[in-house]
Scaffold this active site. Structure first.
Site, PDB file in Angstrom:
ATOM      1  N   TYR A  24     -11.012 -22.980  -7.719  1.00 39.95           N
ATOM      2  CA  TYR A  24     -11.985 -23.378  -6.701  1.00 39.95           C
ATOM      3  C   TYR A  24     -13.214 -24.053  -7.292  1.00 39.95           C
ATOM      4  O   TYR A  24     -14.208 -24.258  -6.606  1.00 39.95           O
ATOM      5  CB  TYR A  24     -12.393 -22.157  -5.863  1.00 39.95           C
ATOM      6  CG  TYR A  24     -11.298 -21.712  -4.939  1.00 39.95           C
ATOM      7  CD1 TYR A  24     -10.101 -21.237  -5.458  1.00 39.95           C
ATOM      8  CD2 TYR A  24     -11.432 -21.778  -3.570  1.00 39.95           C
ATOM      9  CE1 TYR A  24      -9.068 -20.836  -4.638  1.00 39.95           C
ATOM     10  CE2 TYR A  24     -10.406 -21.377  -2.729  1.00 39.95           C
ATOM     11  CZ  TYR A  24      -9.235 -20.906  -3.270  1.00 39.95           C
ATOM     12  OH  TYR A  24      -8.223 -20.520  -2.450  1.00 39.95           O
ATOM     13  N   LYS A  44      -1.070 -14.351 -13.775  1.00 39.65           N
ATOM     14  CA  LYS A  44       0.104 -15.165 -14.103  1.00 39.65           C
ATOM     15  C   LYS A  44      -0.020 -15.582 -15.572  1.00 39.65           C
ATOM     16  O   LYS A  44       0.162 -16.761 -15.936  1.00 39.65           O
ATOM     17  CB  LYS A  44       0.155 -16.375 -13.154  1.00 39.65           C
ATOM     18  CG  LYS A  44       1.483 -17.101 -13.115  1.00 39.65           C
ATOM     19  CD  LYS A  44       2.586 -16.347 -12.417  1.00 39.65           C
ATOM     20  CE  LYS A  44       3.921 -17.037 -12.611  1.00 39.65           C
ATOM     21  NZ  LYS A  44       5.068 -16.255 -12.128  1.00 39.65           N
ATOM     22  N   ASP A  87       3.637 -12.557  -8.803  1.00 43.71           N
ATOM     23  CA  ASP A  87       4.820 -12.637  -7.921  1.00 43.71           C
ATOM     24  C   ASP A  87       5.420 -11.253  -7.710  1.00 43.71           C
ATOM     25  O   ASP A  87       5.752 -10.855  -6.588  1.00 43.71           O
ATOM     26  CB  ASP A  87       5.857 -13.655  -8.430  1.00 43.71           C
ATOM     27  CG  ASP A  87       5.880 -13.814  -9.933  1.00 43.71           C
ATOM     28  OD1 ASP A  87       5.055 -13.201 -10.625  1.00 43.71           O
ATOM     29  OD2 ASP A  87       6.748 -14.554 -10.430  1.00 43.71           O
ATOM     30  N   ASP A 144      -7.663 -15.160  -2.644  1.00 42.02           N
ATOM     31  CA  ASP A 144      -7.613 -15.804  -1.341  1.00 42.02           C
ATOM     32  C   ASP A 144      -6.258 -15.539  -0.674  1.00 42.02           C
ATOM     33  O   ASP A 144      -6.166 -15.072   0.457  1.00 42.02           O
ATOM     34  CB  ASP A 144      -7.832 -17.320  -1.549  1.00 42.02           C
ATOM     35  CG  ASP A 144      -8.063 -18.054  -0.249  1.00 42.02           C
ATOM     36  OD1 ASP A 144      -8.141 -17.400   0.806  1.00 42.02           O
ATOM     37  OD2 ASP A 144      -8.168 -19.292  -0.283  1.00 42.02           O
TER      38      ASP A 144
END
Ligand code: NAI
Length: 339
Positions: free
Chosen positions: A126, A173, A207, A231
């Site tokens: 962002y 991740k 995930d 988010d």
């Protein structure tokens, strides 16, 4: 005499005026003395002041240091930078806190969700740094700093301790984003090691984390996430407890806080009187607790919980299986508050 709190009120776009209006009515009905400083952000601000985030709004936020804010729309694939991202970056509102709880009377697949999402609010993907290298090739930068990662980890662990939570889980991740998410993990581990060994700490590749969340959300307690993951996972978690109409939120900086629901401006139902104001009312309760108005906050919470627990379709909005409009639900909460 009761203290009067100066609070910046930003209605925002779409359903914003409807749900923020409801939250304001409930706070006033609870007898809290608030001097509302009405300012603008989003589409209405652009119409009135020629800017989606007028300087006067930012100045008021800096001066009064507490706000109740509605959602603001952001154009897709072009146009201005998100007003929310601008507010969070300019005021250094580095931590978003979103309590996601099962509510008696709102039936979902799960009964015992009690998660608090702590989202880094100022950087990551962002940062808004994107450019076209050559036609057909674009680059978006994920900015990750040790300072911001350490700050959000400290906030998350401190929140957990303060609220008697047992565990903090970080989604990441770092198997792919070895440096960016690797740094996020490194800082989280260091903070835990240094000051929070009493709190259980877990890491999950995002995930897998999402899969575990929808299988058994009761396994999770405090989640600490970077801006982008936070988010997305916020909306996923909202889906576990009844949707976006029932999850409040707050953005905290040092000595400053902006309270706003997780949901957006919901253009599909805007202006129809259908929006669920519960998330905005709950955000108002978070704000009252922040302002030290804990008794009023408790009474409002008791009132909406009682209305929902009655399971009357005439007293709940459509998104949670009823047929009430925004106003009818708000009226029911106020009637309960005064009754
Ligand atoms: P959204 O949250 O506005 O709506 C998603 C779905 O949830 C829609 O079907 C909507 O009707 C429903 N919904 C949301 N809030 C509800 C409520 N209180 N009561 C009943 N139903 C509700 O997300 P969407 O459609 O992706 O985004 C719309 C706009 O909002 C975009 O411009 C986006 O950038 C902006 N947005 C702003 C946020 C903020 O200001 N904090 C946060 C998220 C999105």
């Amino acid at each position: 005499m009761a203290k009067t709190h100066a609070v910046v009120l930003i209605e925002g776009d779409g359903i914003g005026p409807e749900v923020i209006g409801a939250s304001r009515r409930v706070i006033e009905a609870a007898g809290v003395s608030v001097a509302w400083k009405v300012h603008y952000a989003g589409a209405e601000a652009f119409e009135k002041h020629g800017a989606v985030l007028p300087a006067a709004t930012i100045e008021a936020l800096r001066e009064h240091r507490c706000a109740l804010k509605g959602p603001t729309g952001t154009p897709i694939g072009g146009g201005h930078t998100s007003v929310n991202v601008q507010i969070r970056q300019q005021l250094n509102l580095y931590a978003a806190v979103r309590p996601v709880r099962s509510i008696d009377g709102i039936d979902t697949r799960y009964k015992d969700v009690e998660i608090v999402i702590v989202r880094e609010n100022t950087e990551g993907l962002y940062s808004g740094i994107e450019h076209q290298i050559i036609p057909g090739v674009v680059e978006s930068l994920k900015i990750v700093t040790e300072a911001a990662c350490t700050r959000i980890a400290e906030f998350g662990f401190a929140y957990a301790r303060e609220h008697q939570r047992k565990s903090v889980t970080v989604f990441h991740k770092a198997n792919i984003l070895k440096m960016a998410d690797g740094l996020f993990l490194k800082c989280s581990r260091a903070v835990r090691e240094k000051s929070f060994k009493d709190i259980e700490y877990k890491e999950l590749i995002i995930d897998n984390g999402c899969m575990q969340l929808v299988r058994d959300p009761s396994r999770f307690d405090v989640l600490v996430l970077d801006n982008f993951y936070g988010d997305i996972v916020s909306d996923l978690c909202a889906g576990l407890v009844g949707g976006l109409g029932v999850v409040p939120g707050a953005n905290f900086g040092d000595g400053i806080a902006v309270f706003e629901s997780v949901h957006g401006s919901a253009p599909d139902i805007a202006g129809k009187g259908l929006a669920n104001p519960l998330a905005a009312i709950m955000s108002g309760v978070m704000m009252l607790n922040y302002l030290g108005e804990t008794a009023a906050a408790g009474r409002i919470k008791g009132a909406y919980n009682a209305v929902l627990a009655a399971r009357d379709p005439a007293l709940r909005t459509r998104d949670i299986g009823g047929n009430a409009g925004t106003q009818a639900f708000t009226d029911a909460v106020i009637a309960r508050l005064k009754g």
